[in-house]
Design a protein around this motif. Structure first.
Motif, PDB file in Angstrom:
ATOM      1  N   SER A   1      14.532 107.918  58.564  1.00 23.07           N
ATOM      2  CA  SER A   1      14.871 108.716  59.782  1.00 23.07           C
ATOM      3  C   SER A   1      16.190 109.421  59.572  1.00 23.07           C
ATOM      4  CB  SER A   1      15.064 107.339  60.872  1.00 23.07           C
ATOM      5  OG  SER A   1      15.329 107.983  62.079  1.00 23.07           O
ATOM      6  N   VAL A   2      17.093 108.993  58.952  1.00 23.33           N
ATOM      7  CA  VAL A   2      18.365 109.884  58.674  1.00 23.33           C
ATOM      8  C   VAL A   2      18.795 109.707  57.059  1.00 23.33           C
ATOM      9  CG1 VAL A   2      19.336 109.774  61.154  1.00 23.33           C
ATOM     10  CG2 VAL A   2      19.839 108.013  59.384  1.00 23.33           C
ATOM     11  N   LEU A   3      19.425 110.533  56.671  1.00 23.07           N
ATOM     12  CA  LEU A   3      20.011 110.066  55.291  1.00 23.07           C
ATOM     13  C   LEU A   3      21.558 110.014  55.652  1.00 23.07           C
ATOM     14  CD1 LEU A   3      18.293 113.156  53.390  1.00 23.07           C
ATOM     15  CD2 LEU A   3      17.501 110.363  53.472  1.00 23.07           C
ATOM     16  N   VAL A   4      22.103 109.321  55.246  1.00 31.03           N
ATOM     17  CA  VAL A   4      23.633 108.851  55.177  1.00 31.03           C
ATOM     18  C   VAL A   4      24.249 109.009  53.914  1.00 31.03           C
ATOM     19  CG1 VAL A   4      25.141 107.557  56.113  1.00 31.03           C
ATOM     20  CG2 VAL A   4      23.145 107.466  57.548  1.00 31.03           C
ATOM     21  N   ASP A   5      25.051 109.778  53.791  1.00 33.29           N
ATOM     22  CA  ASP A   5      25.664 109.785  52.236  1.00 33.29           C
ATOM     23  C   ASP A   5      24.587 110.128  51.342  1.00 33.29           C
ATOM     24  OD1 ASP A   5      28.222 109.620  53.451  1.00 33.29           O
ATOM     25  OD2 ASP A   5      28.356 107.469  53.366  1.00 33.29           O
ATOM     26  N   GLY A   6      23.483 110.742  51.503  1.00 32.97           N
ATOM     27  CA  GLY A   6      22.448 110.922  50.584  1.00 32.97           C
ATOM     28  C   GLY A   6      21.406 109.885  50.415  1.00 32.97           C
ATOM     29  N   GLY A   7      21.781 108.754  51.092  1.00 32.73           N
ATOM     30  CA  GLY A   7      20.711 107.891  50.985  1.00 32.73           C
ATOM     31  C   GLY A   7      19.796 107.497  52.404  1.00 32.73           C
ATOM     32  N   PRO A   8      18.481 107.363  52.344  1.00 32.98           N
ATOM     33  CA  PRO A   8      17.749 107.371  53.345  1.00 32.98           C
ATOM     34  C   PRO A   8      17.794 105.787  54.159  1.00 32.98           C
ATOM     35  CG  PRO A   8      16.540 106.555  51.404  1.00 32.98           C
ATOM     36  CD  PRO A   8      18.002 106.949  50.911  1.00 32.98           C
ATOM     37  N   ARG A   9      17.829 106.075  55.440  1.00 36.42           N
ATOM     38  CA  ARG A   9      17.965 105.039  56.434  1.00 36.42           C
ATOM     39  C   ARG A   9      16.653 104.843  57.124  1.00 36.42           C
ATOM     40  NH1 ARG A   9      22.352 101.505  55.070  1.00 36.42           N
ATOM     41  NH2 ARG A   9      21.641 100.700  57.178  1.00 36.42           N
ATOM     42  N   ASP A  10      16.055 103.959  57.194  1.00 36.08           N
ATOM     43  CA  ASP A  10      15.023 103.660  58.115  1.00 36.08           C
ATOM     44  C   ASP A  10      15.375 103.213  59.673  1.00 36.08           C
ATOM     45  OD1 ASP A  10      13.487 104.133  55.828  1.00 36.08           O
ATOM     46  OD2 ASP A  10      12.261 102.217  55.950  1.00 36.08           O
ATOM     47  N   ASP A  11      14.648 103.514  60.605  1.00 32.87           N
ATOM     48  CA  ASP A  11      14.970 103.279  61.986  1.00 32.87           C
ATOM     49  C   ASP A  11      13.627 102.400  62.643  1.00 32.87           C
ATOM     50  OD1 ASP A  11      17.597 104.157  62.292  1.00 32.87           O
ATOM     51  OD2 ASP A  11      16.777 105.843  63.308  1.00 32.87           O
ATOM     52  N   PHE A  12      13.929 101.459  63.400  1.00 36.31           N
ATOM     53  CA  PHE A  12      13.098 100.913  64.346  1.00 36.31           C
ATOM     54  C   PHE A  12      13.077 101.872  65.607  1.00 36.31           C
ATOM     55  CE2 PHE A  12      13.450  96.687  62.223  1.00 36.31           C
ATOM     56  CZ  PHE A  12      12.282  96.793  61.562  1.00 36.31           C
ATOM     57  N   LEU A  13      11.927 102.067  66.140  1.00 36.89           N
ATOM     58  CA  LEU A  13      11.602 102.752  67.320  1.00 36.89           C
ATOM     59  C   LEU A  13      11.297 101.989  68.566  1.00 36.89           C
ATOM     60  CD1 LEU A  13       9.350 105.754  66.214  1.00 36.89           C
ATOM     61  CD2 LEU A  13      11.594 105.667  66.377  1.00 36.89           C
ATOM     62  N   MET A  14      11.963 101.730  69.437  1.00 38.72           N
ATOM     63  CA  MET A  14      11.991 100.745  70.361  1.00 38.72           C
ATOM     64  C   MET A  14      11.850 101.491  72.005  1.00 38.72           C
ATOM     65  SD  MET A  14      14.961  97.958  69.424  1.00 38.72           S
ATOM     66  CE  MET A  14      14.228  96.542  70.131  1.00 38.72           C
ATOM     67  N   ILE A  15      11.237 100.579  72.864  1.00 37.84           N
ATOM     68  CA  ILE A  15      10.812 100.997  74.162  1.00 37.84           C
ATOM     69  C   ILE A  15      10.983 100.083  75.226  1.00 37.84           C
ATOM     70  CG2 ILE A  15       8.363 100.747  73.733  1.00 37.84           C
ATOM     71  CD1 ILE A  15       7.903 103.628  75.087  1.00 37.84           C
ATOM     72  N   ARG A  16      11.142 100.514  76.394  1.00 33.98           N
ATOM     73  CA  ARG A  16      11.210  99.360  77.530  1.00 33.98           C
ATOM     74  C   ARG A  16      10.682 100.314  78.540  1.00 33.98           C
ATOM     75  NH1 ARG A  16      16.024  96.431  80.853  1.00 33.98           N
ATOM     76  NH2 ARG A  16      14.756  96.257  82.680  1.00 33.98           N
ATOM     77  N   ALA A  17       9.797 100.022  79.338  1.00 37.82           N
ATOM     78  CA  ALA A  17       9.353 100.296  80.680  1.00 37.82           C
ATOM     79  C   ALA A  17      10.391  99.908  81.710  1.00 37.82           C
ATOM     80  CB  ALA A  17       8.060  99.682  81.205  1.00 37.82           C
ATOM     81  N   LEU A  18      10.757 100.745  82.580  1.00 32.49           N
ATOM     82  CA  LEU A  18      11.513 100.784  83.734  1.00 32.49           C
ATOM     83  C   LEU A  18      10.887 100.558  85.087  1.00 32.49           C
ATOM     84  CD1 LEU A  18      14.357 103.297  82.722  1.00 32.49           C
ATOM     85  CD2 LEU A  18      14.198 101.003  82.181  1.00 32.49           C
ATOM     86  N   ASP A  19       9.449 100.544  84.922  1.00 34.87           N
ATOM     87  CA  ASP A  19       8.751 100.238  86.211  1.00 34.87           C
ATOM     88  C   ASP A  19       7.794  99.297  86.146  1.00 34.87           C
ATOM     89  OD1 ASP A  19       6.920 101.693  84.432  1.00 34.87           O
ATOM     90  OD2 ASP A  19       6.289 102.968  85.694  1.00 34.87           O
ATOM     91  N   GLU A  20       7.935  98.541  85.193  1.00 32.89           N
ATOM     92  CA  GLU A  20       7.150  97.173  85.058  1.00 32.89           C
ATOM     93  C   GLU A  20       5.710  97.257  84.347  1.00 32.89           C
ATOM     94  OE1 GLU A  20       8.727  94.453  85.782  1.00 32.89           O
ATOM     95  OE2 GLU A  20      10.453  95.414  86.703  1.00 32.89           O
ATOM     96  N   THR A  21       5.703  98.478  83.946  1.00 33.76           N
ATOM     97  CA  THR A  21       4.394  98.962  83.302  1.00 33.76           C
ATOM     98  C   THR A  21       4.362  97.977  81.857  1.00 33.76           C
ATOM     99  OG1 THR A  21       3.813 101.056  84.215  1.00 33.76           O
ATOM    100  CG2 THR A  21       2.804 100.635  82.053  1.00 33.76           C
ATOM    101  N   ASP A  22       3.326  97.462  81.401  1.00 33.06           N
ATOM    102  CA  ASP A  22       3.160  96.765  80.265  1.00 33.06           C
ATOM    103  C   ASP A  22       3.035  97.834  79.157  1.00 33.06           C
ATOM    104  OD1 ASP A  22       3.033  94.998  78.036  1.00 33.06           O
ATOM    105  OD2 ASP A  22       1.042  94.006  78.760  1.00 33.06           O
ATOM    106  N   LEU A  23       3.940  98.178  78.471  1.00 36.34           N
ATOM    107  CA  LEU A  23       3.926  99.117  77.146  1.00 36.34           C
ATOM    108  C   LEU A  23       3.397  98.254  75.911  1.00 36.34           C
ATOM    109  CD1 LEU A  23       7.037 101.349  78.141  1.00 36.34           C
ATOM    110  CD2 LEU A  23       4.564 101.618  78.621  1.00 36.34           C
ATOM    111  N   THR A  24       3.219  96.999  75.994  1.00 31.84           N
ATOM    112  CA  THR A  24       3.168  96.394  74.654  1.00 31.84           C
ATOM    113  C   THR A  24       1.714  96.361  74.476  1.00 31.84           C
ATOM    114  OG1 THR A  24       3.088  94.063  75.575  1.00 31.84           O
ATOM    115  CG2 THR A  24       5.321  94.814  74.868  1.00 31.84           C
ATOM    116  N   ARG A  25       0.821  96.522  75.521  1.00 29.75           N
ATOM    117  CA  ARG A  25      -0.937  96.391  75.540  1.00 29.75           C
ATOM    118  C   ARG A  25      -1.281  96.858  74.261  1.00 29.75           C
ATOM    119  NH1 ARG A  25       0.131  99.940  79.400  1.00 29.75           N
ATOM    120  NH2 ARG A  25      -0.624 101.832  79.299  1.00 29.75           N
ATOM    121  N   ASP A  26      -0.908  98.020  73.427  1.00 29.10           N
ATOM    122  CA  ASP A  26      -1.588  98.607  72.693  1.00 29.10           C
ATOM    123  C   ASP A  26      -0.830  98.322  71.355  1.00 29.10           C
ATOM    124  OD1 ASP A  26      -2.547 101.298  74.551  1.00 29.10           O
ATOM    125  OD2 ASP A  26      -3.571  99.643  74.036  1.00 29.10           O
ATOM    126  N   ALA A  27       0.367  97.562  71.062  1.00 30.87           N
ATOM    127  CA  ALA A  27       1.188  97.408  70.079  1.00 30.87           C
ATOM    128  C   ALA A  27       0.776  96.279  69.171  1.00 30.87           C
ATOM    129  CB  ALA A  27       2.765  97.020  70.264  1.00 30.87           C
TER     130      ALA A  27
END
Length: 172
Positions: free
Chosen positions: A146-172
């Protein structure tokens, strides 16, 4: 602690805590320290006017933490916002300040019609992941290098939250 939206009047305090965060936890930020130093004050002042950035201040009005969010630009993406970075000084950690900043941001986003909040968090930052999960976020992907910090690769988790009560986990 007082949490409020930062304005151009907070420029010096904001730049100082941002620089501190970059020195202490460089993996928590997309920009590097040199890049941030190169951003003209007028550009940061404009960002403080157009993007949401909240600061947490102690009883002596010293900034102890901040969080930012950017809403999607095109109309078709205005229902979502990207949160980050979030930074709390070491001396203020463990007092619920990070949680309070995230909650204030989520409330403001929801008030403004945002339906979902998304963020990236370094895969090794388990403390931040635990905070976000406890606040209803869930992982929906992993971005390798996701980013290179001091030349080294760093991975990121992508996180999400619904603000309207929709279930966003149904396809996860």
């Amino acid at each position: 602690m007082t949490i409020r939206r930062l304005t151009p009047k907070d420029l010096s305090a904001y730049r100082a805590i941002w620089a501190e965060g970059l020195m202490r936890v460089p993996t928590a930020f997309l920009f590097g320290a040199e890049e941030v130093r190169a951003i003209p004050n007028k550009d940061i002042e404009k960002a403080l006017q157009t993007h949401l950035t909240f600061g947490a201040f102690d009883e002596a009005s010293r900034i102890q933490g901040f969080i930012s969010a950017r809403r999607g630009g095109p109309r078709r993406m205005r229902h979502m916002a990207d949160i980050g970075p979030l930074y709390v000084r070491d001396t203020a950690q463990g007092q619920g300040l990070g949680r309070a900043l995230v909650e204030a941001m989520l409330q403001e986003l929801a008030r403004n019609g945002v339906l979902q909040a998304e963020l990236c968090v370094d895969v090794e930052n388990t403390r931040a992941q635990a905070l976000y999960k406890s606040m209803g976020f869930h992982v929906f992907g992993r971005r390798p290098r996701s980013v290179l910090v001091d030349g080294g690769p760093r991975d990121d988790f992508l996180m999400i939250r619904a603000l309207d009560e929709t279930d966003l986990t149904r396809d996860a």
